[in-house]
Design a protein around this motif. Structure first.
Motif, short mmCIF file in Angstrom:
data_model
loop_
_atom_site.label_atom_id
_atom_site.label_comp_id
_atom_site.label_asym_id
_atom_site.label_seq_id
_atom_site.Cartn_x
_atom_site.Cartn_y
_atom_site.Cartn_z
N THR A 60 0.83 -1.20 0.00
CA THR A 60 0.00 0.00 0.00
C THR A 60 0.87 1.25 0.00
OG1 THR A 60 -1.70 -1.19 1.24
CG2 THR A 60 -1.87 1.20 1.19
N ALA A 73 1.94 1.90 -3.56
CA ALA A 73 0.84 2.50 -4.32
C ALA A 73 0.63 3.95 -3.92
CB ALA A 73 -0.45 1.69 -4.10
N ALA A 132 0.96 7.18 -6.40
CA ALA A 132 -0.14 8.14 -6.55
C ALA A 132 0.34 9.56 -6.26
CB ALA A 132 -1.29 7.76 -5.62
N TRP A 175 -5.55 -0.25 -1.07
CA TRP A 175 -4.52 -0.41 -2.10
C TRP A 175 -5.11 -0.20 -3.48
CZ3 TRP A 175 -3.76 -3.81 -6.22
CH2 TRP A 175 -2.47 -3.82 -6.77
N HIS A 176 -6.29 -0.76 -3.74
CA HIS A 176 -6.92 -0.62 -5.04
C HIS A 176 -7.27 0.84 -5.34
CE1 HIS A 176 -7.84 -4.80 -3.75
NE2 HIS A 176 -7.52 -5.08 -5.00
N CYS A 185 -4.19 2.77 -6.24
CA CYS A 185 -3.76 2.43 -7.60
C CYS A 185 -4.65 3.13 -8.63
CB CYS A 185 -3.79 0.92 -7.81
SG CYS A 185 -2.48 0.00 -6.96
N ALA A 212 -3.57 6.70 -8.78
CA ALA A 212 -2.33 6.84 -9.54
C ALA A 212 -2.59 6.76 -11.04
CB ALA A 212 -1.33 5.76 -9.11
#
Length: 399
Positions: A126, A129, A133, A183-184, A187, A190
């Motif tokens: 995380t 990521a 981002a 985390w998703h 992502c 980003a």
């Protein structure tokens, strides 16, 4: 999808001798539209966080996103304001700008990611990521400001909408495969900022699409100009980020998430107030030749109107809370009344003070406004620390 830019962005229309935002020109409307698209994209991202992450995940995301806004303020001061004011057609200045741009983007991205991981806010994946981002956020912000310096405001709206669309499509694709976590979402953020940055490069004037030669970069000139602006632009988001981090350390992620959900619900009022404050800033800049006494009276009227309008909008949001609240939360929790009231009062106070702060900045009192903001930062942070240390509810923070 950044949300840090302030009145100075719209003021470019006036300070460079172009049409005033109040003149009704298409370009001026583009400047206001760029403010709205930026704030709107950030608002939608936070709504997605409320709906998808739950209270604990929202609390952590709010703290991380607050850090992104702080370092973006630093980068905007150093790079964004500098490229707007300094002669970026000069080779040494251009090289200095791009040196600060790349060093700050990657350096600050690495710093906040490492800090979040060391502090235990995220795991290793995380944190990576989050760092990605942040880097894309900072890179895209400077490109956005470069479009702004060229008065290409409607192109900024396209950039913001492209970034938001990418985030939403990425989230939808992830949800088709299963649940979505922090985390998703990072992502997806980003990916959205990277897409927005690439599109911004394509929309730049041809003369601004190249890098200067690195030799002879005037990093000192850019740094000297950008330092004061970097401090000023990062103080208020820094205060908000600091209170979130204190909440995580002294209370819990769920408590921070509850406070953040209340803030998101009241955020449309702050977006409207911020947009109107930007227009007023440009109006004060255009009226610098008028006596200060007359402008103080105008600021008094504007303060009353802005504060009254903010109070009206907050009351309207309170009336529709039984219908809009469950839509925002998904019915998973109830928005706290104390938190909603606190954010409403804070918004009204902000609306009443902005005209005077804007007028002071336009009249050459930037150092004074910076000192006021510093005092505000220290007093509020000390009060929040005392409140939470004594076991008070985090919902009192907006007060």
């Amino acid at each position: 999808m950044t949300q840090h830019s302030g009145p100075a962005d719209v003021a470019v229309l006036t300070t460079q001798g172009r049409a005033s935002p109040l003149g009704g020109s298409w370009r001026a409307l583009g400047g206001i539209a760029a403010q709205c698209s930026q704030a709107g994209a950030s608002f939608i991202l936070q709504i997605l966080a409320v709906r998808l992450l739950g209270l604990e995940g929202l609390g952590v995301f709010a703290a991380l996103y607050g850090l992104v806004i702080v370092v973006t303020g630093v980068s905007t001061g150093f790079v964004g304001d500098s490229l707007t004011v300094l002669d970026r057609k000069s080779g040494p200045v251009r090289a200095g700008l791009q040196t600060w741009w790349l060093c700050l983007s990657f350096g600050l991205g690495l710093a906040v990611a490492t800090g979040a991981w060391v502090a235990g806010m995220t795991d290793g994946g995380t944190a990576v990521a989050f760092g990605a981002a942040t880097v894309f956020f900072l890179l895209e912000d400077a490109l956005r400001r470069l479009l702004m310096a060229n008065l290409r405001f409607w192109r900024i709206v396209l950039v913001d909408m492209a970034g938001l669309t990418t985030v939403v499509l990425t989230i939808v694709a992830i949800l088709t495969q299963g649940d979505l976590g922090l985390w998703h979402l990072l992502c997806a953020l980003a990916a959205g900022q990277a897409t927005a940055g690439l599109i911004a490069i394509g929309l730049l004037p041809r003369g601004d699409r190249y890098l200067a030669r690195w030799r002879g970069a005037d990093v000192r000139l850019v740094g000297n100009y950008g330092m004061n602006r970097a401090v000023q632009l990062s103080l208020r988001p820094g205060l908000q980020a600091a209170t979130r981090l204190l909440g995580l350390a002294l209370v819990s992620a769920a408590a921070v998430g509850e406070l953040e959900a209340a803030r998101v619900y009241m955020a449309p009022t702050l977006i409207v107030v911020g947009g109107l404050a930007s227009v007023l800033f440009a109006q004060y800049a255009a009226a610098k030749h008028l006596p200060l006494a007359s402008q103080i009276k105008a600021a008094e009227r504007h303060a009353v109107l802005l504060a009254g309008g903010a109070a009206f909008l907050c009351a309207a949001l309170a009336l529709v809370l039984p219908w809009l609240g469950p839509i925002l939360t998904g019915g998973d929790f109830v928005l706290p009344a104390l938190g909603l009231l606190g954010w409403a009062i804070r918004t009204v106070a902000f609306a009443g003070s902005m005209p005077f702060m804007s007028l002071a900045a336009v009249r050459g009192m930037q150092a004074t406004t910076l000192k006021i903001t510093l005092v505000e930062f220290v007093v509020i942070l000390a009060a929040v620390l005392l409140l939470l240390t004594l076991g008070g509810s985090i919902l009192w923070v907006p007060f």
